[in-house]
Scaffold this active site. Structure first.
Site, PDB file in Angstrom:
ATOM      1  N   ARG A  89      23.912  42.277   9.504  1.00  0.00           N
ATOM      2  CA  ARG A  89      25.063  42.296  11.017  1.00  0.00           C
ATOM      3  C   ARG A  89      24.981  43.124  11.024  1.00  0.00           C
ATOM      4  O   ARG A  89      25.892  44.418   9.841  1.00  0.00           O
ATOM      5  CB  ARG A  89      25.625  41.061  10.689  1.00  0.00           C
ATOM      6  CG  ARG A  89      24.183  39.267  11.009  1.00  0.00           C
ATOM      7  CD  ARG A  89      24.975  37.887  10.876  1.00  0.00           C
ATOM      8  NE  ARG A  89      25.805  37.806  12.504  1.00  0.00           N
ATOM      9  CZ  ARG A  89      26.596  37.053  12.606  1.00  0.00           C
ATOM     10  NH1 ARG A  89      26.923  36.360  11.472  1.00  0.00           N
ATOM     11  NH2 ARG A  89      27.395  36.874  13.693  1.00  0.00           N
ATOM     12  N   HIS A  92      35.147  37.649   4.531  1.00  0.00           N
ATOM     13  CA  HIS A  92      35.598  38.982   4.555  1.00  0.00           C
ATOM     14  C   HIS A  92      36.144  39.125   4.581  1.00  0.00           C
ATOM     15  O   HIS A  92      36.951  40.614   4.303  1.00  0.00           O
ATOM     16  CB  HIS A  92      34.756  39.411   5.483  1.00  0.00           C
ATOM     17  CG  HIS A  92      33.716  38.801   6.139  1.00  0.00           C
ATOM     18  ND1 HIS A  92      32.338  39.028   5.541  1.00  0.00           N
ATOM     19  CD2 HIS A  92      33.037  37.741   7.146  1.00  0.00           C
ATOM     20  CE1 HIS A  92      31.744  38.388   5.608  1.00  0.00           C
ATOM     21  NE2 HIS A  92      31.669  37.838   6.575  1.00  0.00           N
ATOM     22  N   TYR A 105      22.792  31.151  14.397  1.00  0.00           N
ATOM     23  CA  TYR A 105      22.986  30.127  13.706  1.00  0.00           C
ATOM     24  C   TYR A 105      22.328  28.160  13.282  1.00  0.00           C
ATOM     25  O   TYR A 105      22.409  27.599  12.665  1.00  0.00           O
ATOM     26  CB  TYR A 105      24.727  28.844  13.576  1.00  0.00           C
ATOM     27  CG  TYR A 105      25.823  30.514  13.427  1.00  0.00           C
ATOM     28  CD1 TYR A 105      25.669  30.986  12.280  1.00  0.00           C
ATOM     29  CD2 TYR A 105      26.289  31.553  13.946  1.00  0.00           C
ATOM     30  CE1 TYR A 105      27.019  32.081  11.840  1.00  0.00           C
ATOM     31  CE2 TYR A 105      27.219  32.306  13.782  1.00  0.00           C
ATOM     32  CZ  TYR A 105      27.354  32.672  13.144  1.00  0.00           C
ATOM     33  OH  TYR A 105      27.603  33.742  12.521  1.00  0.00           O
ATOM     34  N   ASN A 140      31.157  28.329   2.306  1.00  0.00           N
ATOM     35  CA  ASN A 140      31.139  29.271   3.156  1.00  0.00           C
ATOM     36  C   ASN A 140      32.601  29.150   4.364  1.00  0.00           C
ATOM     37  O   ASN A 140      32.569  28.218   4.352  1.00  0.00           O
ATOM     38  CB  ASN A 140      29.854  28.444   4.305  1.00  0.00           C
ATOM     39  CG  ASN A 140      29.476  29.560   5.257  1.00  0.00           C
ATOM     40  OD1 ASN A 140      30.402  30.479   5.136  1.00  0.00           O
ATOM     41  ND2 ASN A 140      28.540  29.068   5.908  1.00  0.00           N
ATOM     42  N   ALA A 154      34.618  33.477   7.859  1.00  0.00           N
ATOM     43  CA  ALA A 154      34.785  35.033   7.961  1.00  0.00           C
ATOM     44  C   ALA A 154      36.093  35.091   7.037  1.00  0.00           C
ATOM     45  O   ALA A 154      36.758  36.321   6.813  1.00  0.00           O
ATOM     46  CB  ALA A 154      35.796  35.589   9.397  1.00  0.00           C
ATOM     47  N   GLU A 190      28.258  30.405  -3.398  1.00  0.00           N
ATOM     48  CA  GLU A 190      28.352  31.157  -1.655  1.00  0.00           C
ATOM     49  C   GLU A 190      27.165  30.772  -0.513  1.00  0.00           C
ATOM     50  O   GLU A 190      26.055  31.580  -1.646  1.00  0.00           O
ATOM     51  CB  GLU A 190      29.004  32.796  -1.702  1.00  0.00           C
ATOM     52  CG  GLU A 190      29.515  33.218  -0.596  1.00  0.00           C
ATOM     53  CD  GLU A 190      29.594  34.302  -0.776  1.00  0.00           C
ATOM     54  OE1 GLU A 190      29.690  35.536  -1.406  1.00  0.00           O
ATOM     55  OE2 GLU A 190      30.625  35.528   0.452  1.00  0.00           O
ATOM     56  N   ARG A 249      26.698  27.065  19.729  1.00  0.00           N
ATOM     57  CA  ARG A 249      27.096  28.434  19.794  1.00  0.00           C
ATOM     58  C   ARG A 249      26.387  28.881  19.395  1.00  0.00           C
ATOM     59  O   ARG A 249      26.076  28.948  18.405  1.00  0.00           O
ATOM     60  CB  ARG A 249      28.255  28.689  20.210  1.00  0.00           C
ATOM     61  CG  ARG A 249      29.493  28.309  21.478  1.00  0.00           C
ATOM     62  CD  ARG A 249      30.863  28.441  21.001  1.00  0.00           C
ATOM     63  NE  ARG A 249      30.942  30.287  20.855  1.00  0.00           N
ATOM     64  CZ  ARG A 249      30.867  31.031  22.026  1.00  0.00           C
ATOM     65  NH1 ARG A 249      31.109  30.655  23.441  1.00  0.00           N
ATOM     66  NH2 ARG A 249      30.857  32.090  22.278  1.00  0.00           N
ATOM     67  N   HIS A 280      25.796  31.812   3.008  1.00  0.00           N
ATOM     68  CA  HIS A 280      26.136  32.547   4.136  1.00  0.00           C
ATOM     69  C   HIS A 280      24.774  31.935   5.536  1.00  0.00           C
ATOM     70  O   HIS A 280      23.885  31.958   4.774  1.00  0.00           O
ATOM     71  CB  HIS A 280      26.494  33.595   4.972  1.00  0.00           C
ATOM     72  CG  HIS A 280      27.631  34.019   3.724  1.00  0.00           C
ATOM     73  ND1 HIS A 280      29.272  33.996   4.668  1.00  0.00           N
ATOM     74  CD2 HIS A 280      27.869  34.552   3.044  1.00  0.00           C
ATOM     75  CE1 HIS A 280      30.278  34.190   3.976  1.00  0.00           C
ATOM     76  NE2 HIS A 280      29.510  34.852   3.026  1.00  0.00           N
ATOM     77  N   PRO A 338      36.278  28.429   8.445  1.00  0.00           N
ATOM     78  CA  PRO A 338      36.422  28.380  10.201  1.00  0.00           C
ATOM     79  C   PRO A 338      35.175  28.895  10.936  1.00  0.00           C
ATOM     80  O   PRO A 338      34.401  29.121  10.696  1.00  0.00           O
ATOM     81  CB  PRO A 338      37.856  30.064  10.217  1.00  0.00           C
ATOM     82  CG  PRO A 338      37.522  30.602   9.503  1.00  0.00           C
ATOM     83  CD  PRO A 338      37.246  29.736   7.893  1.00  0.00           C
ATOM     84  N   ASN A 339      35.704  27.815  12.537  1.00  0.00           N
ATOM     85  CA  ASN A 339      34.448  28.088  13.487  1.00  0.00           C
ATOM     86  C   ASN A 339      33.477  26.929  12.876  1.00  0.00           C
ATOM     87  O   ASN A 339      32.415  27.134  13.321  1.00  0.00           O
ATOM     88  CB  ASN A 339      33.986  28.873  14.120  1.00  0.00           C
ATOM     89  CG  ASN A 339      35.677  30.136  14.273  1.00  0.00           C
ATOM     90  OD1 ASN A 339      35.956  29.646  15.656  1.00  0.00           O
ATOM     91  ND2 ASN A 339      35.921  31.914  14.040  1.00  0.00           N
ATOM     92  N   ASP A 360      41.106  34.616  -5.204  1.00  0.00           N
ATOM     93  CA  ASP A 360      42.068  34.008  -6.283  1.00  0.00           C
ATOM     94  C   ASP A 360      41.595  32.453  -7.139  1.00  0.00           C
ATOM     95  O   ASP A 360      41.880  32.606  -7.828  1.00  0.00           O
ATOM     96  CB  ASP A 360      43.180  34.456  -5.877  1.00  0.00           C
ATOM     97  CG  ASP A 360      43.696  35.788  -6.537  1.00  0.00           C
ATOM     98  OD1 ASP A 360      42.622  37.113  -6.762  1.00  0.00           O
ATOM     99  OD2 ASP A 360      44.922  36.628  -5.351  1.00  0.00           O
TER     100      ASP A 360
END
Ligand code: CA2
Length: 159
Positions: free
Chosen positions: A121, A94, A37, A88, A91, A112, A32, A114, A24-25, A101
């Site tokens: 953060r 988290h 980022y 990635n 959110a 993974e 932004r 980020h 997401p995002n 799973d």
């Protein structure tokens, strides 16, 4: 005596790609919060990853969704269709036990990624449900992390 093939009938076999999954995002990358980022868009990242994969004799399939279920479905698909997964999950890293799973069922390398250093953060970003089922984790190295993840997976599967 060893028999020598008279014909070289070898046809190129379509290679399974490395799945690159963004959550997401991340579709807004470059639009932004560039101080966190960076300025590269997701399209930029995917384009340069595809070029890097090609140069290394491999291929990527890049997918992005804002929906948890899409990510779970693609991870399930990766069981038979991919040679590795770069993820990635944004959110959802988290929060999502469903993604944890699904990743736990994979027998292929998972890295993974980020873009930001999640440990520098807010504390709610300090735990990832993905890390415990990933082969490795890259964070805080900007979008370069995707390329490093690709190289790590290719090195792993060529062992
Ligand atoms: O650092 C990362 O890559 C993150 O996975 C990005 C996620 C965040 O929730 C994670 O804690 C760390 C997504 C952040 C929002 O995405 C944006 C992307 C571009 C521009 C603005 C926000």
């Amino acid at each position: 005596m060893a028999k020598r093939a008279t014909k070289s009938a070898a046809k190129p076999i379509a290679m399974k790609p490395i799945y690159v999954l963004n959550g997401p995002n991340l579709n807004l990358l470059g639009q932004r919060e560039p101080e966190i980022y960076g300025r590269a868009t997701l399209a930029d990242v995917e384009k340069s990853l595809a070029a890097r994969a090609k140069a290394l004799g491999s291929a990527v399939l890049c997918l992005q969704s804002n929906n948890e279920g899409d990510l779970v479905t693609w991870i399930q698909e990766a069981r038979t269709m991919a040679r590795g997964v770069i993820i990635n999950a944004g959110a959802y890293s988290h929060t999502s036990i469903a993604i944890h799973d699904a990743l736990a069922m994979l027998d292929i390398p998972v890295v993974e990624v980020h873009i930001s250093n999640i440990y520098k953060r807010e504390s709610f970003r300090h735990h990832s449900h993905i890390s415990s089922v990933a082969t490795g984790l890259i964070c805080g190295l900007g979008v370069k992390g995707y390329e490093l993840a690709l190289e790590a997976i290719l090195a792993d599967i060529s062992k």
